[in-house]
Design an enzyme around this catalytic site. Structure first.
Site, short mmCIF file in Angstrom:
data_model
loop_
_atom_site.label_atom_id
_atom_site.label_comp_id
_atom_site.label_asym_id
_atom_site.label_seq_id
_atom_site.Cartn_x
_atom_site.Cartn_y
_atom_site.Cartn_z
N GLY A 187 0.81 -1.36 -0.10
CA GLY A 187 -0.06 0.02 -0.11
C GLY A 187 0.71 1.29 -0.13
O GLY A 187 0.26 2.34 -0.61
N ASP A 188 2.11 1.28 0.34
CA ASP A 188 2.98 2.30 0.29
C ASP A 188 4.21 1.81 0.23
O ASP A 188 5.39 2.26 0.98
CB ASP A 188 2.56 3.26 1.76
CG ASP A 188 3.56 4.76 1.69
OD1 ASP A 188 3.84 4.96 0.54
OD2 ASP A 188 3.72 5.25 2.93
N PHE A 189 4.61 1.32 -0.70
CA PHE A 189 5.77 0.50 -1.24
C PHE A 189 6.77 1.78 -1.85
O PHE A 189 7.29 1.42 -2.90
CB PHE A 189 5.71 -0.42 -2.04
CG PHE A 189 7.04 -1.51 -2.00
CD1 PHE A 189 7.15 -2.25 -0.91
CD2 PHE A 189 7.97 -1.37 -3.00
CE1 PHE A 189 8.02 -3.17 -0.60
CE2 PHE A 189 9.04 -2.24 -2.88
CZ PHE A 189 9.01 -3.24 -1.91
N ASN A 190 7.21 2.57 -0.91
CA ASN A 190 8.33 3.29 -1.45
C ASN A 190 9.72 3.16 -0.62
O ASN A 190 9.72 2.42 0.25
CB ASN A 190 7.98 4.88 -0.88
CG ASN A 190 8.17 5.31 0.29
OD1 ASN A 190 9.23 5.23 1.15
ND2 ASN A 190 7.00 5.35 1.26
#
Length: 296
Positions: A187-190
């Site tokens: 969901g927030d794969f930075n």
């Protein structure tokens, strides 16, 4: 957080939350980490002296499923959970050591870092999604975003290409339903959420999990490892990086690019809503490049 009443209220009780959990879980806490926008985290020592991290999140929608996803992954590509208090949004987590973010690994070539990130995503996605779960469905979330984009476009009239925005809205609504498979998404794969570790070379943290199309996850990795749009030949560089990541993940390159279009359109209208018109205009210029690559 300090800009909202809820955020200020949570910050006011945060010291008592930290002290209560420290005592109940018999922890020794170090100085808190810096950089979190919606949570407080600090290194901890367990009663047996082992390393851990105490994380307490501001109660909000995106944080609600983190513990469930981490327990479901059970260390496959992500940190493990030692303890969890769902009422206080508190997690006692495996500590990544040395803990350097993938985004800061400048001694590695961009392509190598992209492939390392893809390895972690493959590990996360290899764990089949639970049959019964409280995790949100990606399609439900992006349908809400699509409605918001349309409402903001009509109300704020930012001067963006209406056809390009309409493409983004359509993709937000249609892409989840055409997925070939469903996975537990990070969901927030930075690259700031992928840390160097000892148990595995790299582990993911700070998930904002959902169930849905894996094509949603890779965009922050491609965008933030090294800004592809800063290169003089931005379309070529961006296209090559998408192709590299898509090949490593076994995903369709154009599908990953279409998800990037959808997500960037949502980001642009969010930025306008929050008074960042110049930033929103820059985002929309990148949307044009992405849309051309994706053929949408």
């Amino acid at each position: 957080m300090g800009r909202s009443d809820d955020g200020r209220s949570w910050l006011a009780v945060l010291p008592s939350l930290v002290n209560g959990l420290r005592e109940e879980w018999s922890l020794r806490l170090g100085a808190p980490f810096h950089g979190g926008s919606c949570s407080w985290a600090a290194p901890a020592r367990l009663p047996d002296g082992g390393p851990a991290v105490l994380k307490i999140s501001w109660p909000h929608r995106e944080a609600a499923g983190e513990a469930e996803a981490l327990r479901w992954w059970d260390g496959h590509g992500a940190v493990r959970v030692h303890r969890h208090d769902h009422v206080r949004y508190a997690l006692l987590l495996e500590r990544c050591e040395p803990g350097d973010p993938l985004g800061d690994a400048g001694h590695l070539a961009v392509e190598e870092r992209l492939l390392l990130g893809a390895e972690v995503l493959n590990e996360l996605w290899a764990v089949p999604p639970p049959a019964e779960t409280a995790l949100e469905r990606l399609g439900d979330v992006t349908a809400e975003w699509a409605d918001l984009v349309e409402e903001r476009m009509e109300r704020l009239r930012p001067g963006f290409d209406p056809g390009l925005v309409a493409h983004g809205v359509r993709l937000l609504r249609e892409l989840p339903g055409s997925a070939a498979r469903r996975v537990v998404l990070h969901g927030d794969f930075n690259p700031g959420n992928v840390l160097a570790a000892r148990r595995r070379p790299w582990l993911a943290i700070d998930a904002k999990p959902m169930i849905g199309d894996p094509g949603y996850d890779p965009w922050p990795l491609v965008e933030q490892i090294d800004d592809p749009f800063a290169h003089s030949d931005a379309p070529r560089v961006t296209g090559e990086r998408f192709a590299l990541v898509a090949g490593a993940l076994g995903e369709d390159t154009r599908r990953l690019q279409a998800w990037a279009v959808a997500r960037r359109v949502e980001t642009a209208l969010w930025a306008v809503e929050h008074g960042v018109q110049d930033g929103a205009s820059r985002v929309m210029r990148t949307v044009r490049i992405l849309a051309d690559l994706a053929g949408v």
